[in-house]
Structure formats: structure tokens, C-alpha cells
Design an enzyme around this catalytic site. Structure first.
Site, PDB file in Angstrom:
ATOM      1  CE1 TYR A  74     -15.688  22.287  19.372  1.00 49.92           C
ATOM      2  CE2 TYR A  74     -14.150  21.051  18.012  1.00 49.92           C
ATOM      3  CZ  TYR A  74     -15.341  21.142  18.708  1.00 49.92           C
ATOM      4  OH  TYR A  74     -16.207  20.072  18.733  1.00 49.92           O
ATOM      5  N   PRO A  90     -23.684  21.676  22.467  1.00 51.92           N
ATOM      6  CG  PRO A  90     -24.116  22.643  20.388  1.00 51.92           C
ATOM      7  CD  PRO A  90     -24.506  22.719  21.835  1.00 51.92           C
TER       8      PRO A  90
END
Length: 389
Positions: A199, A292
Site C-alpha cells: 500500500y 476497497p
């Protein structure tokens, strides 16, 4: 036609509900507007929480998951010049699994086909009737265009955000947040360049390196709303991913490959309450949507269905309404926790162009990555709270 539970929607929520109901001795019929091939091929979520894996295994649906899925201990958080690994197992004793929704769907279709589950695909004009009476029904056109009526004791709306079930709950309260950016997602026939998900916060925008298998990578870029996938060439996509994911940082390399799918996903949060109206019960995307970023959509649907199946078995077989009466409130406690976590992850990682926001985000990332308390909070929510939270 008549059944005990009419299920609208043959995605993971609807098929898992039919599976759990059958294990509890309750009959159901499933209606789906799309074809079986379309539903099976939809590319959606790829991360299963610890609790979701436990539920699927307890329902006899975990064999292929364990054999072909990929267990991950955690994730990488990244910002320019830094990449930190959060080990969920060390922090909470719980892992996650990379196992795409398409694979979960295959397992469910196989299990329901083996059990002789009645599923009607490609139906049209689905309408719900008399849901507050003791004789609710669903009318529809079958695949041949003939009018049909399905009577049931209960209707379960598992038909997503655009199905008729959500609209059949009058005077519902809806909470919605639309985010000012979207995800540009690609599938690529190339081995993942990372062992676990990355991420990445970057001034150009968020990026995520995920995967579907040992040979297929799933990657995302933050883009403006309304972006046309055709406006991005393959070279532009890989260049942006390399920049945002830190290609060359500490010797790490992003390996490009043939792109097989491009799509743009708008980002929004949506919660509708209540999740029940009379003998109509909502589950999954019919009641709530999350961005998401927190990997919560499919897992929330599984949690809803786990609670709902027990409630409906008790209601239909034992004439006990205790769990049914508590279903909406019980489900929404977890829904709102996951909605907050998804919002938190999203706002921490997606850039707005405001320098003040950027400094706050970097401060938050540094704290999460360096604080035991911060890392544990993220790990606890990401790996998944108990279904009965």
C-alpha cells in the site's frame, strides 16, 4: 413455485447463504439476473479475512482455498523513501488469505451444483411483493420469457446495490460518502513483484500492488473520477506504477507484463439501515458498500450471511424470531466498524493535492508503522474482527 427462502442474487452472498441454509435443513431457491458465466467471471475482491476463512472451512468450502490460496502474514506500508512491513500474525495472531472472489464463486457453484440447488439464471423483471405479510413472493420472467411466481416464508436480498431488494425497504435511512478519486485497476500476466501487498502513498497518488496467483498480478492506481481506461497506454500505466511503488528503492524492482484487463472503480461508502423489512432481509452490497482500500467488501458479505443464515434457520424451522429480530443491529455493528476502517485507510493513503493533508497523512503513516498500538489497530481490523463483533 414455493420454497422456504427465496434468495435474490447468485453471487457469493446468495450462494453462501443457500449453502448454509441447506446445512441447517432449510430449502431455498436462488434467482439471478445475470448468466452463470458472467457471475463466475466477475473480478472483485481478493483478500479473505481470518474469520471468513474460518467460516468457509467450517462450511466445508475450504479445501481448494487451503490448497491453492496464499496465506499472508501482513502487508507493506510505503511512502517515498520508506517501506515498512506490518506482521499481523505477530501483532494479533491472525493472518489473511489471497484468494479471489472468482475462486470463492467457483467453490460455491460447485458445492451448490453437487447439492442440486435450484438456481434460475438470466431472469428478468424481478419484483418483490407483500414482504411484510406471512406470504411474501417474488415474480420474474424466466430465461424463456415466461412469467413465474416464487412464494416463500422469507426473502433474502443478496442482489447488490442495483438490485430490487434495497428499494423494497421503505423509509430506510441511507448514509453515503462519494470520494473525489477512483481506482484504475489492471490484471497482468506477470508474477507478483512482492511477497505481500504494498500500500503506497505517493505525491502523484495512491498505488497498490496486489496479486491473484503466483503468475497473475493485480495492481491499482489512484486516478481522477471519470477517467477513461482507454486513455492510459500500457507504458503509461507501468511507468506510473513504478514511480508510485518505488521501483529502484533499495534495489526493489517492479516487473511489468502483458495487461489483460483494465477497469476504473469509483470509490464510495454507503450504508443503509435497517437491513430488514418484514420478511425481507438484506445482505452484502444490497445494504452497504465500502471503498476497497480496507479489503472489506466480500468479507462483510460473508459476515452478514453467517449471521443471517442462523437467524433464518431459527425463524423457519423453530419459529424462533430472536436472531431475526436482532439481525440488522447485529450486522450493522460490524458494518460500521468496517466502514470506518475502510474510510480511514482510504483517507490516509489517497492524496488530495493539499500540502497540509499530505503532511497529516505522512505523520499518520509514520505513527502506524512505528507504534505497537497503531500497527496492532490496523492489523486487528485488516485481518478481521470476529463475525459476531
Amino acid at each position: 413455485m414455493r420454497t422456504q427462502v427465496a434468495i435474490i442474487g447468485a453471487g457469493p452472498a446468495g450462494l453462501l447463504l443457500s449453502h448454509l441454509l441447506a446445512q441447517g435443513g432449510v430449502d431455498s431457491v436462488v434467482l439471478e439476473t445475470r448468466s452463470e458465466e458472467y457471475v463466475a467471471a466477475r473480478i472483485r475482491a481478493g483478500i479473505l479475512e481470518h474469520s471468513s476463512v474460518e467460516l468457509l472451512e467450517s462450511a466445508g468450502l475450504g479445501a481448494r482455498l487451503r490448497a491453492e490460496g496464499d496465506e499472508h502474514r501482513g502487508i507493506h506500508l510505503q511512502w517515498p523513501g520508506e517501506r515498512k512491513h506490518l506482521d499481523f500474525v505477530d501483532l494479533t495472531g491472525r493472518s489473511v488469505w489471497v484468494y479471489g472472489q472468482t475462486e470463492v464463486q467457483k467453490d460455491l457453484i460447485a458445492a451448490r451444483r453437487a447439492a442440486g440447488q435450484e438456481i434460475h439464471y438470466e431472469v428478468g423483471d424481478v419484483a418483490l411483493h407483500d414482504v411484510t405479510s406471512d406470504r411474501p413472493s417474488v415474480t420474474f420472467l424466466d430465461k424463456s420469457g415466461h412469467e413465474q411466481r416464487l412464494d416463500a416464508a422469507v426473502i433474502a436480498g443478496c442482489d447488490g446495490s442495483f438490485g430490487p431488494s434495497r428499494a423494497a425497504v421503505p423509509a430506510a435511512t441511507a448514509y453515503e460518502k462519494v470520494y473525489p478519486y477512483s481506482w484504475f485497476g489492471i490484471l497482468a500476466d506477470v508474477a507478483p513483484s512482492t511477497d505481500e501487498l504494498i500500500y503506497a502513498w505517493h505525491p502523484d497518488g495512491f498505488a497498490l500492488h496486489s496479486m491473484r496467483s503466483a503468475t497473475v498480478s493485480r495492481l491499482y492506481l489512484q486516478v481522477p473520477n471519470g477517467t477513461d481506461p482507454a486513455s492510459w497506454s500500457d507504458d503509461r500505466i507501468w511507468d506510473a506504477l513504478a514511480t508510485r511503488l518505488g521501483h529502484g528503492q533499495d534495489g526493489w524492482k517492479l516487473n511489468p507484463g502483458p495487461i489483460t484487463d483494465k477497469s476504473v472503480l469509483p470509490m464510495r461508502s454507503y450504508v443503509q439501515t435497517p437491513m430488514r423489512h418484514g420478511n425481507l432481509f438484506l445482505a452484502g452490497d444490497a445494504a452497504h458498500i465500502v471503498p476497497p482500500t480496507g479489503a472489506k467488501g466480500l468479507n462483510l458479505a460473508i459476515a452478514d450471511v453467517a449471521l443471517l443464515s442462523k437467524a433464518l434457520v431459527a425463524r423457519v424451522k423453530e419459529r424462533n424470531d430472536t436472531l431475526a429480530d436482532a439481525y440488522s443491529d447485529a450486522a450493522q455493528r460490524r458494518v460500521w466498524r468496517c466502514t470506518h476502517f475502510s474510510w480511514w485507510m482510504t483517507t490516509m493513503l489517497h492524496t488530495s493535492g493539499d500540502p497540509f493533508d499530505a503532511e497529516l497523512q505522512l505523520s499518520q503513516l509514520r505513527w502506524v508503522a512505528s507504534s505497537q498500538a497503531g500497527a496492532t489497530g490496523l492489523a486487528e481490523n485488516y485481518a478481521g474482527l470476529p463475525i459476531s463483533y
